[in-house]
Design a protein around this motif. Structure first.
Motif, PDB file in Angstrom:
ATOM      1  N   GLY A  38      31.221  80.263  48.241  1.00  0.00           N
ATOM      2  CA  GLY A  38      32.643  80.507  48.015  1.00  0.00           C
ATOM      3  C   GLY A  38      33.193  81.438  49.068  1.00  0.00           C
ATOM      4  O   GLY A  38      32.457  82.243  49.641  1.00  0.00           O
ATOM      5  N   ARG A  39      34.501  81.327  49.340  1.00  0.00           N
ATOM      6  CA  ARG A  39      35.162  82.269  50.234  1.00  0.00           C
ATOM      7  C   ARG A  39      36.608  82.462  49.792  1.00  0.00           C
ATOM      8  O   ARG A  39      37.212  81.578  49.169  1.00  0.00           O
ATOM      9  N   SER A  40      37.143  83.630  50.113  1.00  0.00           N
ATOM     10  CA  SER A  40      38.552  83.909  49.855  1.00  0.00           C
ATOM     11  C   SER A  40      39.256  84.072  51.192  1.00  0.00           C
ATOM     12  O   SER A  40      38.643  84.469  52.183  1.00  0.00           O
ATOM     13  N   MET A  41      40.537  83.738  51.232  1.00  0.00           N
ATOM     14  CA  MET A  41      41.352  83.902  52.433  1.00  0.00           C
ATOM     15  C   MET A  41      42.503  84.842  52.131  1.00  0.00           C
ATOM     16  O   MET A  41      43.416  84.510  51.371  1.00  0.00           O
ATOM     17  N   ASP A  42      42.437  86.055  52.690  1.00  0.00           N
ATOM     18  CA  ASP A  42      43.471  87.068  52.488  1.00  0.00           C
ATOM     19  C   ASP A  42      44.327  87.123  53.753  1.00  0.00           C
ATOM     20  O   ASP A  42      43.796  87.288  54.858  1.00  0.00           O
ATOM     21  N   TRP A  43      45.649  87.025  53.565  1.00  0.00           N
ATOM     22  CA  TRP A  43      46.531  86.890  54.733  1.00  0.00           C
ATOM     23  C   TRP A  43      47.958  87.268  54.342  1.00  0.00           C
ATOM     24  O   TRP A  43      48.322  87.143  53.169  1.00  0.00           O
ATOM     25  N   PRO A  44      48.786  87.698  55.301  1.00  0.00           N
ATOM     26  CA  PRO A  44      50.158  88.099  54.963  1.00  0.00           C
ATOM     27  C   PRO A  44      51.153  86.947  54.882  1.00  0.00           C
ATOM     28  O   PRO A  44      52.296  87.151  54.519  1.00  0.00           O
ATOM     29  N   TYR A  45      50.736  85.728  55.225  1.00  0.00           N
ATOM     30  CA  TYR A  45      51.639  84.567  55.136  1.00  0.00           C
ATOM     31  C   TYR A  45      50.821  83.301  54.929  1.00  0.00           C
ATOM     32  O   TYR A  45      49.621  83.271  55.202  1.00  0.00           O
ATOM     33  N   ASP A  46      51.484  82.242  54.425  1.00  0.00           N
ATOM     34  CA  ASP A  46      50.743  81.001  54.190  1.00  0.00           C
ATOM     35  C   ASP A  46      50.485  80.291  55.517  1.00  0.00           C
ATOM     36  O   ASP A  46      51.159  80.511  56.515  1.00  0.00           O
ATOM     37  N   PHE A  47      49.498  79.417  55.508  1.00  0.00           N
ATOM     38  CA  PHE A  47      49.052  78.726  56.718  1.00  0.00           C
ATOM     39  C   PHE A  47      49.523  77.280  56.803  1.00  0.00           C
ATOM     40  O   PHE A  47      49.185  76.591  57.761  1.00  0.00           O
ATOM     41  N   ASN A  48      50.200  76.783  55.773  1.00  0.00           N
ATOM     42  CA  ASN A  48      50.434  75.343  55.707  1.00  0.00           C
ATOM     43  C   ASN A  48      49.078  74.637  55.762  1.00  0.00           C
ATOM     44  O   ASN A  48      48.861  73.685  56.518  1.00  0.00           O
ATOM     45  N   THR A  49      48.150  75.126  54.946  1.00  0.00           N
ATOM     46  CA  THR A  49      46.767  74.658  54.996  1.00  0.00           C
ATOM     47  C   THR A  49      46.629  73.197  54.578  1.00  0.00           C
ATOM     48  O   THR A  49      47.240  72.748  53.612  1.00  0.00           O
ATOM     49  N   HIS A  50      45.796  72.459  55.333  1.00  0.00           N
ATOM     50  CA  HIS A  50      45.471  71.066  55.052  1.00  0.00           C
ATOM     51  C   HIS A  50      43.951  70.885  55.063  1.00  0.00           C
ATOM     52  O   HIS A  50      43.252  71.585  55.793  1.00  0.00           O
ATOM     53  N   PHE A  51      43.462  69.946  54.271  1.00  0.00           N
ATOM     54  CA  PHE A  51      42.121  69.412  54.485  1.00  0.00           C
ATOM     55  C   PHE A  51      42.230  68.350  55.572  1.00  0.00           C
ATOM     56  O   PHE A  51      43.067  67.441  55.475  1.00  0.00           O
ATOM     57  N   TYR A  52      41.408  68.461  56.610  1.00  0.00           N
ATOM     58  CA  TYR A  52      41.302  67.428  57.637  1.00  0.00           C
ATOM     59  C   TYR A  52      39.938  66.768  57.534  1.00  0.00           C
ATOM     60  O   TYR A  52      38.910  67.467  57.501  1.00  0.00           O
ATOM     61  N   VAL A  53      39.908  65.453  57.495  1.00  0.00           N
ATOM     62  CA  VAL A  53      38.660  64.695  57.538  1.00  0.00           C
ATOM     63  C   VAL A  53      38.521  64.131  58.948  1.00  0.00           C
ATOM     64  O   VAL A  53      39.389  63.377  59.406  1.00  0.00           O
ATOM     65  N   SER A  71      31.847  63.913  67.956  1.00  0.00           N
ATOM     66  CA  SER A  71      31.286  64.415  66.701  1.00  0.00           C
ATOM     67  C   SER A  71      30.019  63.648  66.340  1.00  0.00           C
ATOM     68  O   SER A  71      30.038  62.418  66.216  1.00  0.00           O
ATOM     69  N   LYS A  72      28.936  64.369  66.150  1.00  0.00           N
ATOM     70  CA  LYS A  72      27.692  63.766  65.685  1.00  0.00           C
ATOM     71  C   LYS A  72      27.745  63.544  64.180  1.00  0.00           C
ATOM     72  O   LYS A  72      27.163  62.584  63.660  1.00  0.00           O
ATOM     73  N   TYR A  73      28.461  64.429  63.480  1.00  0.00           N
ATOM     74  CA  TYR A  73      28.563  64.354  62.027  1.00  0.00           C
ATOM     75  C   TYR A  73      30.024  64.360  61.596  1.00  0.00           C
ATOM     76  O   TYR A  73      30.875  64.985  62.239  1.00  0.00           O
ATOM     77  N   GLY A  74      30.307  63.676  60.500  1.00  0.00           N
ATOM     78  CA  GLY A  74      31.635  63.727  59.912  1.00  0.00           C
ATOM     79  C   GLY A  74      31.858  65.074  59.263  1.00  0.00           C
ATOM     80  O   GLY A  74      30.928  65.666  58.693  1.00  0.00           O
ATOM     81  N   THR A  75      33.091  65.578  59.339  1.00  0.00           N
ATOM     82  CA  THR A  75      33.393  66.911  58.826  1.00  0.00           C
ATOM     83  C   THR A  75      34.657  66.910  57.985  1.00  0.00           C
ATOM     84  O   THR A  75      35.521  66.036  58.127  1.00  0.00           O
ATOM     85  N   VAL A  76      34.762  67.929  57.120  1.00  0.00           N
ATOM     86  CA  VAL A  76      36.015  68.251  56.437  1.00  0.00           C
ATOM     87  C   VAL A  76      36.286  69.718  56.720  1.00  0.00           C
ATOM     88  O   VAL A  76      35.419  70.570  56.455  1.00  0.00           O
ATOM     89  N   VAL A  77      37.461  70.026  57.270  1.00  0.00           N
ATOM     90  CA  VAL A  77      37.806  71.412  57.558  1.00  0.00           C
ATOM     91  C   VAL A  77      39.124  71.772  56.872  1.00  0.00           C
ATOM     92  O   VAL A  77      39.995  70.918  56.684  1.00  0.00           O
ATOM     93  N   ALA A  78      39.225  73.046  56.495  1.00  0.00           N
ATOM     94  CA  ALA A  78      40.489  73.593  56.004  1.00  0.00           C
ATOM     95  C   ALA A  78      41.173  74.205  57.216  1.00  0.00           C
ATOM     96  O   ALA A  78      40.698  75.198  57.776  1.00  0.00           O
ATOM     97  N   ALA A  79      42.256  73.580  57.656  1.00  0.00           N
ATOM     98  CA  ALA A  79      42.936  73.992  58.888  1.00  0.00           C
ATOM     99  C   ALA A  79      44.391  74.287  58.596  1.00  0.00           C
ATOM    100  O   ALA A  79      44.977  73.762  57.647  1.00  0.00           O
ATOM    101  N   GLY A  80      44.981  75.147  59.442  1.00  0.00           N
ATOM    102  CA  GLY A  80      46.381  75.487  59.218  1.00  0.00           C
ATOM    103  C   GLY A  80      47.023  76.083  60.446  1.00  0.00           C
ATOM    104  O   GLY A  80      46.452  76.090  61.542  1.00  0.00           O
ATOM    105  N   SER A  81      48.224  76.605  60.256  1.00  0.00           N
ATOM    106  CA  SER A  81      49.030  77.153  61.337  1.00  0.00           C
ATOM    107  C   SER A  81      48.752  78.639  61.488  1.00  0.00           C
ATOM    108  O   SER A  81      48.986  79.415  60.563  1.00  0.00           O
ATOM    109  N   MET A  82      48.298  79.046  62.662  1.00  0.00           N
ATOM    110  CA  MET A  82      47.995  80.453  62.893  1.00  0.00           C
ATOM    111  C   MET A  82      49.264  81.301  62.999  1.00  0.00           C
ATOM    112  O   MET A  82      49.225  82.515  62.833  1.00  0.00           O
ATOM    113  N   THR A  83      50.385  80.642  63.284  1.00  0.00           N
ATOM    114  CA  THR A  83      51.674  81.324  63.365  1.00  0.00           C
ATOM    115  C   THR A  83      52.643  80.631  62.415  1.00  0.00           C
ATOM    116  O   THR A  83      52.725  79.392  62.416  1.00  0.00           O
TER     117      THR A  83
END
Length: 354
Positions: A38-53, A71-83
């Motif tokens: 598990g992990r938590s994400m603490d931040w002063p603004y939202d990231f517009n976070t998406h799951f990317y496959v 890519s050797k392996y398929g991935t799922v990442v939680a990605a978003g806007s840094m600004t």
């Protein structure tokens, strides 16, 4: 006039200073072989976070004009806007089809060093998670590859006014229960590799966190336990409550719920900014990776629902293309349960660059 100017300067510094990842990560190991992080994400603004496959065979570009790889392996990442309001340009978290997970957390002491004069392969710090997950299947493979310092991670400021500094470290864990923490200090990778390294937060560096936790491990945590939002205290609490979960639970629902409960305990609630500690921000979201069963959970602090992707049901073949689903925003907060069918074709991530 001077007082007003000082007040304005103070307000601006507080608006910019919180741009820092103050997060926590914990990996639970069950007697039945289950591994859940598990992990938590603490931040002063939202990231517009998406799951990317991102499928196998995808041609990644680590930074414009930098390293490219398939890519050797398929991935799922939680990605978003840094600004805020900007494009999605960084992956903060993720898991691949082999069960390797990666979590990017803030570390004030991080230093990727100056740009090398040689033609050393370069990637954005926003691509570090995807680089690891798309190339390797186990923690040992990552450690063996990165200890030779094969890439240069390009540091880039981000956030409002470019006030966010590129100071991060990476935790990795796999389906066998192995773990490692990778930190760049004075331009060189420092790798802490041990199955016992189940918890990571932020500063100080990981070796010092272990020393602090060793001190607290001698106390009776049921009577004395540090309770602040500071990184050191979160490390101690996560370690204590992870042990309190025990290792005998075999019910998957309770295993996942147990890890979520630890991450909620070390989360920062919503509240007014703290002028004395501008680096502490509320927890925007939490993830839980079930490495064993291939399920990736996401919980927004603004939604009453937990959503998840079942990796075993995802098409990671090259023909599937890149797909995504929004996890933050008004429409996303009504999503609940497995959301594989909500994925839509999308453009690849263009990673953060100077």
């Amino acid at each position: 006039m001077k007082t007003a100017a000082l007040a304005l300067a103070s307000a601006m510094s507080l608006a910019l200073a919180p741009v820092a990842e103050a997060c926590s990560r914990a990996t639970w190991l069950g007697d039945d072989g289950s591994v859940i992080t598990g992990r938590s994400m603490d931040w002063p603004y939202d990231f517009n976070t998406h799951f990317y496959v991102i499928p196998r065979g995808f041609q990644n570009e680590g930074i414009k004009g930098g390293l490219t790889w398939a890519s050797k392996y398929g991935t799922v990442v939680a990605a978003g806007s840094m600004t805020p309001g900007g494009p999605i340009d960084g992956a903060f978290d993720g898991v691949n089809e082999k069960g390797l997970g990666a979590n990017l957390l803030y570390l004030a002491e991080a230093d990727f060093g100056p740009a090398p004069g040689s033609a050393k392969p370069r990637i954005s710090m926003g691509a570090w998670v995807q680089y690891v997950l798309s190339n390797y299947a186990t923690v040992s493979e990552v450690v063996e590859a990165l200890k030779s310092d094969p890439i240069y991670i390009v540091p880039s400021n981000f956030g409002p006014g470019g006030a966010g500094h590129p100071t991060v470290h990476l935790s990795i864990s796999d389906a066998t229960g192995d773990s490692a923490v990778i930190e760049y200090i004075k331009g060189k990778p420092v790798i802490h590799h041990n199955r016992a390294y189940q918890v990571m937060t932020n500063s100080p560096t990981f070796d010092r966190q272990l020393t602090l936790n060793d001190y607290w491990s001698r106390m009776d945590g049921s009577k004395v336990l540090p309770g602040s939002h500071q990184s050191e205290d979160r490390f101690v609490r996560a370690s204590y409550y992870l042990k309190r979960l025990g290792t005998s639970e075999t019910d998957t629902r309770k295993q996942v719920a147990g890890v979520f409960s630890v991450m909620r305990n070390v989360s920062v609630p919503w509240g007014a900014p703290d002028p004395d500690h501008p680096n502490i921000a509320p927890t925007y979201w939490r993830t839980v990776i079930d490495h064993t069963r291939g399920v990736y959970y996401f919980e927004s602090a603004l939604s009453p629902y937990v959503v998840a992707l079942d990796l075993k049901s995802l098409d990671f073949s090259p023909r599937a293309g890149v797909r995504s689903v929004a996890l933050e925003g008004k429409d996303s907060y009504s999503l609940v349960g497995l959301i594989n069918k909500s994925l839509k074709p999308t453009a690849p991530i263009a990673y953060l660059a100077p």
